[in-house]
Design an enzyme around this catalytic site. Structure first.
Site, mmCIF file in Angstrom:
data_model
loop_
_atom_site.group_PDB
_atom_site.id
_atom_site.type_symbol
_atom_site.label_atom_id
_atom_site.label_comp_id
_atom_site.label_asym_id
_atom_site.label_seq_id
_atom_site.Cartn_x
_atom_site.Cartn_y
_atom_site.Cartn_z
ATOM 1 N N HIS A 1 -7.549 -7.940 -16.316
ATOM 2 C CA HIS A 1 -8.087 -8.598 -15.126
ATOM 3 C C HIS A 1 -9.607 -8.644 -15.273
ATOM 4 O O HIS A 1 -10.215 -7.779 -15.896
ATOM 5 C CB HIS A 1 -7.686 -7.777 -13.902
ATOM 6 N N ASP B 1 -6.442 1.013 -15.551
ATOM 7 C CA ASP B 1 -6.320 0.217 -14.326
ATOM 8 C C ASP B 1 -4.845 0.240 -13.922
ATOM 9 O O ASP B 1 -4.006 -0.413 -14.541
ATOM 10 C CB ASP B 1 -6.800 -1.206 -14.622
ATOM 11 N N GLN C 1 -1.558 -2.696 -10.926
ATOM 12 C CA GLN C 1 -0.268 -3.382 -10.995
ATOM 13 C C GLN C 1 0.886 -2.438 -11.284
ATOM 14 O O GLN C 1 2.045 -2.770 -11.016
ATOM 15 C CB GLN C 1 -0.328 -4.474 -12.068
ATOM 16 N N LYS D 1 -1.652 -3.049 -2.898
ATOM 17 C CA LYS D 1 -0.550 -3.358 -3.814
ATOM 18 C C LYS D 1 0.662 -2.473 -3.522
ATOM 19 O O LYS D 1 1.733 -2.679 -4.075
ATOM 20 C CB LYS D 1 -0.966 -3.127 -5.270
ATOM 21 N N CYS E 1 -7.174 -14.293 -12.358
ATOM 22 C CA CYS E 1 -8.331 -13.455 -12.741
ATOM 23 C C CYS E 1 -8.099 -12.816 -14.109
ATOM 24 O O CYS E 1 -8.487 -11.661 -14.338
ATOM 25 C CB CYS E 1 -8.611 -12.387 -11.687
#
Length: 412
Positions: free
Chosen positions: A129, A206, A209, A232, A370
């Site tokens: 991202h 990260d 997700q 999320k 993104c």
């Protein structure tokens, strides 16, 4: 527990009743929400916590001696401990409240600007991202460090052998996503973390997700930094957390200056507060933090194993149905992925498909998500992304398939 048992034990229709927005109609059709990778929906149980905060104990935290302040402080710090336990951090002070994943990444990148020198190398994956690319590019501009990219293959998987070739004694930081937002690929982060640590490099993952689908154990992974966003995970926007190993958080300088992050202040010198307050300048999103704790409770009550098993069903079903459409191209076909399908139909622009299915009440994401380097890799302008959650159904997927077929017919 068998997959068959998992299917029976997840009462999707009961779960759907927890989400008021799923009762909405869009353009005269019942809403089908397949944009969960961008933002998940919020259950009534979390909404009630938000309303309760502003209705009954809205106050600033930590500094007040009055009852409302103490109540808000207790609930905020209880939420921190819930999140610590969920990710199995060693200490609650290793959980830093942020405004979200992007904030957490920038906090760490800014801190490393004091630790890197010209010629040091940092590694990023090709499927990131933008929020896990741009802060590190800025860091390289400040320090003279060199950014290197771990390549991916056509299946949407990182090429691990190339990572092994890139990493060296010069590598100081490795950063990549646990799960690709554009493709759904689950990356082999445990192996990457182990390899990075063999050259004493720090690792930031990260987890934005991954967190809605996978219950990451930060101690078992031995990861140095892990960042997530509440929105999320059935929580509110504008709040997230950075997990950092205590030894690293103590090395990094504060990201922002202001109230709460200080121990003493004079015009001659300021000393900083202990963790976690050193990184939490100013009045935080108190309600958001408390609601994030409630969202963690909600998802844990359902069970992440059950969520993963059910979402795998949806992924397999949706993939097989989409592949029946002529001209279908799915991007990201790793065997290890979350419930995300990123696709195009030959000769049609993704934006046009997305606009038409919205007219039929179906929310999907279109564009480069993104993750423009991923789209450049495939030489495409973007994709249509359908991302499923545990409150979605196969019946909704059937409606989506019919809508895509109608849109295709209208545009052909």
């Amino acid at each position: 527990m068998s997959l068959a048992t998992e299917k029976i034990s997840l009462d999707v229709e009961k779960i759907r009743k927890d989400f008021p927005i799923l009762k909405r109609e869009i353009n005269g059709y019942p809403l089908v929400y397949f944009d969960n990778a961008a933002t998940s929906q919020t259950p009534q149980q979390v909404i009630d916590v938000i309303v309760d905060y502003y209705s009954n104990y809205n106050a600033n935290i930590h500094r007040g001696v009055h009852s409302l302040s103490q109540e808000a402080t207790d609930k905020y710090e209880t939420a921190r401990r819930k999140i610590q336990q969920h990710f199995n951090a060693a200490n609650p002070e290793e959980i830093i409240f942020t405004s979200g994943t992007t904030h957490g990444i920038n906090l760490v990148a800014n801190g490393f600007s004091a630790l890197l020198e010209a010629g040091d190398e940092i590694l990023v994956s090709a499927m990131e991202h933008h929020s896990n690319i741009v802060p590190w590019q800025m860091l390289c501009e400040k320090t003279g460090a060199v950014l290197k990219v771990i390549p991916m293959n056509q299946e949407g998987e990182l090429i691990y052998s190339s990572f092994e070739e890139l990493i060296s004694e010069k590598t100081k930081v490795v950063f990549l996503n646990h799960v690709s937002n554009a493709l759904g690929t689950i990356n082999p982060i445990k192996e990457i973390i182990k390899k990075a640590h063999s050259v004493d490099a720090a690792v930031l993952i990260d987890g934005a997700q991954a967190a809605p689908h996978i219950k990451a154990d930060v101690q078992e992974l031995d990861v140095d930094f892990y960042v997530v966003s509440a929105h999320k995970m059935c929580g509110p926007t504008g709040v997230g957390v950075l997990y950092g190993k205590k030894k690293w958080l103590e090395k990094l300088p504060p990201y922002q200056g202001g109230g709460e992050m200080i121990s003493t202040v004079t015009f001659e010198k300021t000393t900083y507060a202990d963790l976690p307050h050193k990184f939490e300048a100013g009045t935080p999103n108190i309600c958001g933090g408390i609601a994030f704790g409630a969202a963690i409770d909600y998802m844990n009550k359902i069970g992440f194993d059950k969520i993963a098993a059910y979402e795998k069903e949806l992924l397999d079903y949706g993939t097989s149905k989409l592949l029946e459409i002529e001209g279908m191209q799915i991007y990201g076909i790793s065997r290890d992925k979350t419930a995300v399908i990123s696709f195009n139909i030959e000769g049609l622009h993704p934006y046009d498909i997305g606009t038409l299915v919205d007219k039929m009440g179906i929310a999907v994401r279109t564009g480069h998500h993104c993750a423009q380097p991923v789209m450049d890799f495939y030489n495409i302008p973007g994709t249509i992304r359908a991302s499923f959650s545990f409150y979605n159904t196969k019946t909704e997927i059937d409606r989506f398939i019919e809508a895509v077929k109608k849109a295709k017919a209208m545009l052909s």
